[in-house]
Design an enzyme around this catalytic site. Structure first.
Site, mmCIF file in Angstrom:
data_model
loop_
_atom_site.group_PDB
_atom_site.id
_atom_site.type_symbol
_atom_site.label_atom_id
_atom_site.label_comp_id
_atom_site.label_asym_id
_atom_site.label_seq_id
_atom_site.Cartn_x
_atom_site.Cartn_y
_atom_site.Cartn_z
ATOM 1 N N ASP A 25 47.095 40.849 58.968
ATOM 2 C CA ASP A 25 47.386 40.581 60.382
ATOM 3 C C ASP A 25 48.828 40.106 60.587
ATOM 4 O O ASP A 25 49.199 39.682 61.678
ATOM 5 C CB ASP A 25 46.402 39.543 60.948
ATOM 6 C CG ASP A 25 46.507 38.189 60.254
ATOM 7 O OD1 ASP A 25 47.325 38.045 59.306
ATOM 8 O OD2 ASP A 25 45.779 37.259 60.655
ATOM 9 N N ASP A 52 50.324 26.224 51.887
ATOM 10 C CA ASP A 52 49.108 25.903 52.630
ATOM 11 C C ASP A 52 47.960 25.506 51.704
ATOM 12 O O ASP A 52 48.048 25.647 50.484
ATOM 13 C CB ASP A 52 48.681 27.093 53.513
ATOM 14 C CG ASP A 52 48.742 28.436 52.770
ATOM 15 O OD1 ASP A 52 48.658 28.428 51.525
ATOM 16 O OD2 ASP A 52 48.874 29.475 53.429
ATOM 17 N N HIS A 97 50.278 37.559 59.015
ATOM 18 C CA HIS A 97 50.532 36.117 58.870
ATOM 19 C C HIS A 97 51.426 35.811 57.667
ATOM 20 O O HIS A 97 51.465 36.564 56.692
ATOM 21 C CB HIS A 97 49.226 35.313 58.808
ATOM 22 C CG HIS A 97 48.437 35.436 57.548
ATOM 23 N ND1 HIS A 97 47.077 35.249 57.497
ATOM 24 C CD2 HIS A 97 48.803 35.722 56.267
ATOM 25 C CE1 HIS A 97 46.661 35.405 56.252
ATOM 26 N NE2 HIS A 97 47.685 35.695 55.492
ATOM 27 N N GLU A 114 48.788 32.392 61.905
ATOM 28 C CA GLU A 114 48.122 33.601 62.379
ATOM 29 C C GLU A 114 48.803 34.121 63.645
ATOM 30 O O GLU A 114 49.608 33.405 64.255
ATOM 31 C CB GLU A 114 46.644 33.291 62.658
ATOM 32 C CG GLU A 114 45.879 32.720 61.460
ATOM 33 C CD GLU A 114 45.635 33.734 60.335
ATOM 34 O OE1 GLU A 114 46.324 34.774 60.266
ATOM 35 O OE2 GLU A 114 44.749 33.480 59.502
HETATM 36 P P1 PGA Z 1 46.987 38.268 49.173
HETATM 37 O O1 PGA Z 1 47.159 37.285 50.405
HETATM 38 O O2 PGA Z 1 48.186 38.056 48.301
HETATM 39 O O3 PGA Z 1 45.732 37.820 48.486
HETATM 40 O O4 PGA Z 1 46.921 39.653 49.710
HETATM 41 C C1 PGA Z 1 48.379 37.229 51.055
HETATM 42 C C2 PGA Z 1 48.273 36.371 52.284
HETATM 43 O O5 PGA Z 1 47.190 36.292 52.900
HETATM 44 O O6 PGA Z 1 49.285 35.763 52.667
#
Ligand code: PGA
Length: 262
Positions: A136, A67, A138, A143
């Site tokens: 959450d 992404d 995702h 999401e």
């Molecule tokens: P993070 O993010 O590795 O910074 O915890 C993971 C994500 O949002 O997929």
């Protein structure tokens, strides 16, 4: 579905790096799906070390990032283009033409997203997809509520994600881009193998729901229960909401003892 629980995130990075190293040795033109965020930084560090000290050759590897934010320039310090250059691409020998990251602009996004899917397909498909997970649930920026059949598209970030990512924007939630282009869950599910890394207690609810909860669109990562080859690499803190910890540990110990010695 394999659940590997280790004491800390460094041990997770070591296991993930070895899986990727062995895969590149077996298939030098490996197609790697990559993730950003704090979680995979240790993994990239180890892969860079393997390249610099052990000659791990990335010259035929092709990469697709999950992404990218919409609305900040590519050279913004928090863009995923900048992240990948800083933590990985600037230090290994992946040709630029083999590095695919979603664009960061709205223009022609429908055409762009279709082309991104086409590029993945014409590369032969993703062999190993590295994933983090949001609080959450995702994966990518899919999401809660994302379709399990979703493909690469423009998507809006949830409030939970905006809050979590504000730390990278001087704690100003209003500075976090609200939209992104993300591979879909359907895109991710076509990867031949997924490696999902998670560490820290902030992820424990998401991990418990993903691995042991019902499969549903409100926990996007729960789709991985239906993926034929996903490895969850999680530390003790992220695993602490799981009810079958003892089973996962015994299963992994037996695997490295009898099925696939390291
Ligand atoms: P993070 O993010 O590795 O910074 O915890 C993971 C994500 O949002 O997929």
């Amino acid at each position: 579905m394999e659940v590997i629980i280790q004491q800390n995130s460094q041990q997770l990075s070591v296991i993930a790096a070895k899986i990727i190293r062995d895969a590149i040795r077996a298939k030098p033109d490996l197609v790697l799906g990559l993730a950003t965020g704090s979680t995979p930084i240790g993994l990239y560090k180890l892969l860079v070390q393997m390249h610099q000290e052990k000659d791990l050759d990335f010259s035929r590897v092709v990469t697709f990032n999950l992404d990218e934010y919409i609305g900040i320039p590519q050279d913004h310090p928090q863009s995923y283009h900048t992240f990948m250059a800083k933590h990985f691409f600037d230090h290994v020998n992946i040709p630029k033409k083999n590095q695919f990251i979603p664009q960061n602009i709205v223009d022609n996004h429908v055409v762009f997203c279709q082309e991104y899917e086409d590029s993945i397909r014409s590369s032969g498909g993703i062999d190993i997809q590295v994933l983090g997970i949001g609080k959450d649930g995702h994966i990518g920026f899919n999401e809660p509520g994302s379709s399990f059949a979703s493909r690469t598209r423009m998507a809006t970030l949830s409030k939970s994600t905006l809050e979590a990512n504000a730390v990278h924007f001087k704690d100003d939630i209003n500075a976090v881009p609200e939209m992104a282009i993300t591979m879909g869950i359907g895109t991710i599910m076509e990867a031949k193998q997924c490696l999902l890394l998670a560490s820290g207690s902030a992820k424990k609810d998401a991990i418990a729901k993903t691995i042991e909860g019902p499969i549903g669109a409100m926990v996007p990562a729960s789709a991985l229960q239906m993926h034929p080859k996903t490895v969850f690499l999680i530390d003790e803190a992220a695993a602490s909401g799981l009810s079958e910890i003892d089973y996962y540990k015994r299963a992994y110990n037996n695997k490295i003892k009898y099925i696939q010695p390291e």
